[in-house]
Design a protein around this motif. Structure first.
Motif, PDB file in Angstrom:
ATOM      1  N   ALA A   1       0.839  -1.206   0.000  1.00  0.00           N
ATOM      2  CA  ALA A   1       0.000   0.000   0.000  1.00  0.00           C
ATOM      3  C   ALA A   1       0.870   1.250   0.000  1.00  0.00           C
ATOM      4  O   ALA A   1       0.563   2.237  -0.700  1.00  0.00           O
ATOM      5  N   LYS A   2       1.960   1.218   0.768  1.00  0.00           N
ATOM      6  CA  LYS A   2       2.858   2.376   0.823  1.00  0.00           C
ATOM      7  C   LYS A   2       3.572   2.577  -0.520  1.00  0.00           C
ATOM      8  O   LYS A   2       3.759   3.711  -0.968  1.00  0.00           O
ATOM      9  N   VAL A   3       3.960   1.485  -1.166  1.00  0.00           N
ATOM     10  CA  VAL A   3       4.617   1.598  -2.475  1.00  0.00           C
ATOM     11  C   VAL A   3       3.641   2.147  -3.506  1.00  0.00           C
ATOM     12  O   VAL A   3       4.010   2.959  -4.365  1.00  0.00           O
ATOM     13  N   GLU A   4       2.385   1.727  -3.447  1.00  0.00           N
ATOM     14  CA  GLU A   4       1.387   2.242  -4.376  1.00  0.00           C
ATOM     15  C   GLU A   4       1.200   3.747  -4.195  1.00  0.00           C
ATOM     16  O   GLU A   4       1.018   4.483  -5.172  1.00  0.00           O
ATOM     17  N   LYS A   5       1.263   4.228  -2.954  1.00  0.00           N
ATOM     18  CA  LYS A   5       1.154   5.669  -2.719  1.00  0.00           C
ATOM     19  C   LYS A   5       2.362   6.403  -3.285  1.00  0.00           C
ATOM     20  O   LYS A   5       2.230   7.480  -3.876  1.00  0.00           O
ATOM     21  N   ILE A   6       3.549   5.819  -3.104  1.00  0.00           N
ATOM     22  CA  ILE A   6       4.753   6.427  -3.667  1.00  0.00           C
ATOM     23  C   ILE A   6       4.670   6.433  -5.193  1.00  0.00           C
ATOM     24  O   ILE A   6       5.095   7.386  -5.852  1.00  0.00           O
ATOM     25  N   GLU A   7       4.109   5.377  -5.768  1.00  0.00           N
ATOM     26  CA  GLU A   7       3.979   5.288  -7.223  1.00  0.00           C
ATOM     27  C   GLU A   7       3.091   6.408  -7.759  1.00  0.00           C
ATOM     28  O   GLU A   7       3.334   6.936  -8.852  1.00  0.00           O
ATOM     29  N   GLN A   8       2.079   6.791  -7.018  1.00  0.00           N
ATOM     30  CA  GLN A   8       1.228   7.905  -7.433  1.00  0.00           C
ATOM     31  C   GLN A   8       2.014   9.212  -7.446  1.00  0.00           C
ATOM     32  O   GLN A   8       1.735  10.115  -8.236  1.00  0.00           O
ATOM     33  N   PHE A   9       2.999   9.289  -6.577  1.00  0.00           N
ATOM     34  CA  PHE A   9       3.810  10.497  -6.459  1.00  0.00           C
ATOM     35  C   PHE A   9       4.985  10.495  -7.436  1.00  0.00           C
ATOM     36  O   PHE A   9       5.349  11.523  -8.006  1.00  0.00           O
ATOM     37  N   CYS A  10       5.601   9.328  -7.640  1.00  0.00           N
ATOM     38  CA  CYS A  10       6.768   9.192  -8.526  1.00  0.00           C
ATOM     39  C   CYS A  10       6.659   7.843  -9.228  1.00  0.00           C
ATOM     40  O   CYS A  10       7.147   6.837  -8.727  1.00  0.00           O
ATOM     41  N   ASN A  11       6.006   7.840 -10.391  1.00  0.00           N
ATOM     42  CA  ASN A  11       5.683   6.569 -11.035  1.00  0.00           C
ATOM     43  C   ASN A  11       6.683   6.161 -12.108  1.00  0.00           C
ATOM     44  O   ASN A  11       6.366   5.328 -12.959  1.00  0.00           O
ATOM     45  N   TYR A  12       7.882   6.748 -12.062  1.00  0.00           N
ATOM     46  CA  TYR A  12       8.890   6.342 -13.047  1.00  0.00           C
ATOM     47  C   TYR A  12      10.111   5.707 -12.382  1.00  0.00           C
ATOM     48  O   TYR A  12      11.185   5.636 -12.964  1.00  0.00           O
TER      49      TYR A  12
ATOM     50  N   VAL B   1      10.483   5.294  22.505  1.00  0.00           N
ATOM     51  CA  VAL B   1       9.584   4.266  23.030  1.00  0.00           C
ATOM     52  C   VAL B   1      10.170   2.878  22.774  1.00  0.00           C
ATOM     53  O   VAL B   1      10.560   2.543  21.670  1.00  0.00           O
ATOM     54  N   GLN B   2      10.237   2.080  23.822  1.00  0.00           N
ATOM     55  CA  GLN B   2      10.790   0.737  23.688  1.00  0.00           C
ATOM     56  C   GLN B   2       9.832  -0.165  22.917  1.00  0.00           C
ATOM     57  O   GLN B   2       8.619  -0.042  23.032  1.00  0.00           O
ATOM     58  N   TYR B   3      10.437  -1.064  22.116  1.00  0.00           N
ATOM     59  CA  TYR B   3       9.668  -2.045  21.344  1.00  0.00           C
ATOM     60  C   TYR B   3       8.680  -1.390  20.378  1.00  0.00           C
ATOM     61  O   TYR B   3       7.509  -1.771  20.311  1.00  0.00           O
ATOM     62  N   THR B   4       9.143  -0.373  19.657  1.00  0.00           N
ATOM     63  CA  THR B   4       8.314   0.230  18.613  1.00  0.00           C
ATOM     64  C   THR B   4       7.865  -0.869  17.654  1.00  0.00           C
ATOM     65  O   THR B   4       8.692  -1.604  17.110  1.00  0.00           O
ATOM     66  N   PRO B   5       6.569  -1.028  17.393  1.00  0.00           N
ATOM     67  CA  PRO B   5       6.087  -2.109  16.525  1.00  0.00           C
ATOM     68  C   PRO B   5       6.639  -1.983  15.099  1.00  0.00           C
ATOM     69  O   PRO B   5       6.950  -0.888  14.632  1.00  0.00           O
ATOM     70  N   LEU B   6       6.705  -3.114  14.413  1.00  0.00           N
ATOM     71  CA  LEU B   6       7.258  -3.134  13.065  1.00  0.00           C
ATOM     72  C   LEU B   6       6.464  -2.242  12.113  1.00  0.00           C
ATOM     73  O   LEU B   6       7.044  -1.548  11.275  1.00  0.00           O
ATOM     74  N   ASP B   7       5.136  -2.249  12.230  1.00  0.00           N
ATOM     75  CA  ASP B   7       4.339  -1.436  11.300  1.00  0.00           C
ATOM     76  C   ASP B   7       4.626   0.049  11.466  1.00  0.00           C
ATOM     77  O   ASP B   7       4.599   0.810  10.492  1.00  0.00           O
ATOM     78  N   VAL B   8       4.936   0.481  12.685  1.00  0.00           N
ATOM     79  CA  VAL B   8       5.280   1.888  12.922  1.00  0.00           C
ATOM     80  C   VAL B   8       6.617   2.228  12.262  1.00  0.00           C
ATOM     81  O   VAL B   8       6.775   3.289  11.646  1.00  0.00           O
ATOM     82  N   VAL B   9       7.583   1.311  12.355  1.00  0.00           N
ATOM     83  CA  VAL B   9       8.887   1.530  11.725  1.00  0.00           C
ATOM     84  C   VAL B   9       8.727   1.577  10.205  1.00  0.00           C
ATOM     85  O   VAL B   9       9.356   2.392   9.526  1.00  0.00           O
ATOM     86  N   VAL B  10       7.865   0.714   9.665  1.00  0.00           N
ATOM     87  CA  VAL B  10       7.608   0.715   8.221  1.00  0.00           C
ATOM     88  C   VAL B  10       7.023   2.058   7.776  1.00  0.00           C
ATOM     89  O   VAL B  10       7.478   2.659   6.788  1.00  0.00           O
ATOM     90  N   ARG B  11       6.038   2.542   8.499  1.00  0.00           N
ATOM     91  CA  ARG B  11       5.405   3.815   8.136  1.00  0.00           C
ATOM     92  C   ARG B  11       6.415   4.954   8.197  1.00  0.00           C
ATOM     93  O   ARG B  11       6.452   5.829   7.317  1.00  0.00           O
ATOM     94  N   ASP B  12       7.243   4.958   9.219  1.00  0.00           N
ATOM     95  CA  ASP B  12       8.256   5.999   9.376  1.00  0.00           C
ATOM     96  C   ASP B  12       9.263   5.954   8.223  1.00  0.00           C
ATOM     97  O   ASP B  12       9.660   6.981   7.675  1.00  0.00           O
TER      98      ASP B  12
END
Length: 205
Positions: free
Chosen positions: A24-35, A80-91
């Protein structure tokens, strides 16, 4: 999704929810920079029980025509200790978007300063058996049709090739590209000075 995506898990079980988030994050980036030519995402568990920060590391490696490599590396070591993986991905993807924004601005400025020397479009679609393709302009993201007669270098073109071109009106006032000239092919560097185009990982020291 048109951007070639590779997701790698190191010392982690593959997680469908994280896979879905990354796509989903890559698809959003593709909308911004699709080349972009490619996007590689590495998800790694580097610590079992860290004293602080997150046990996870996320690295995003993107290649953008003509010869740019952008790298984002996120492994929170404080806060924050033990930041969840999904939070690190979003960041990490937030940082990737900022790097792409900065690169697009530099590319636009280079085209304005040196219009006869800089790549102004990339081949976004190619049908060699049918003798036509489409360009995606760097500065506006418009798509332009071209065919074999548009370039004496047609057989050297591939998706991701950077080109200069001339724009002329076509049928129904739809413009198309002629006089295509190859500036860079995927993976090639323009000059030795382009080593500066490789971005250090965000937060790297």
């Amino acid at each position: 999704m048109k951007i070639p995506l590779q997701i790698t898990y190191n010392h982690l079980e593959k997680d469908p929810a994280i896979d879905k988030l990354v796509r989903a994050k890559v698809e959003k980036i593709e909308q911004f920079c699709n080349y972009m030519n490619s996007c590689r995402v590495t998800l790694e568990k580097v610590h079992e029980n860290p004293d602080s920060g997150s046990p996870y590391r996320v690295q995003i490696d993107m290649t953008v025509p003509p010869s740019h490599e952008l790298v984002v590396d996120r492994s929170p070591d404080r806060g924050v200790q033990y930041t969840p993986l999904d939070v690190v991905v979003r960041d990490a993807f937030d940082a990737a978007r900022r790097q792409l924004q900065e690169l697009k601005e530099r590319q636009r400025n280079e085209v304005k300063r040196h219009p006869d020397q800089q790549m102004v479009a990339v081949v976004s679609e190619l049908h060699p058996d049918e003798n036509y393709g489409f360009l995606k302009t760097i500065n506006t993201g418009r798509e332009l049709y071209f065919n074999r007669q548009s370039s004496d270098q047609f057989d050297r073109l591939e998706v991701g090739t950077g080109v200069q071109y001339r724009e002329v009106p076509g049928e129904g006032d739809r413009p198309y590209a002629i006089s295509l000239k190859i500036v860079n092919k995927p993976g090639e560097r323009e000059t030795k000075s382009d080593e500066s185009n490789i971005e250090a990982p965000m937060g790297w020291r």
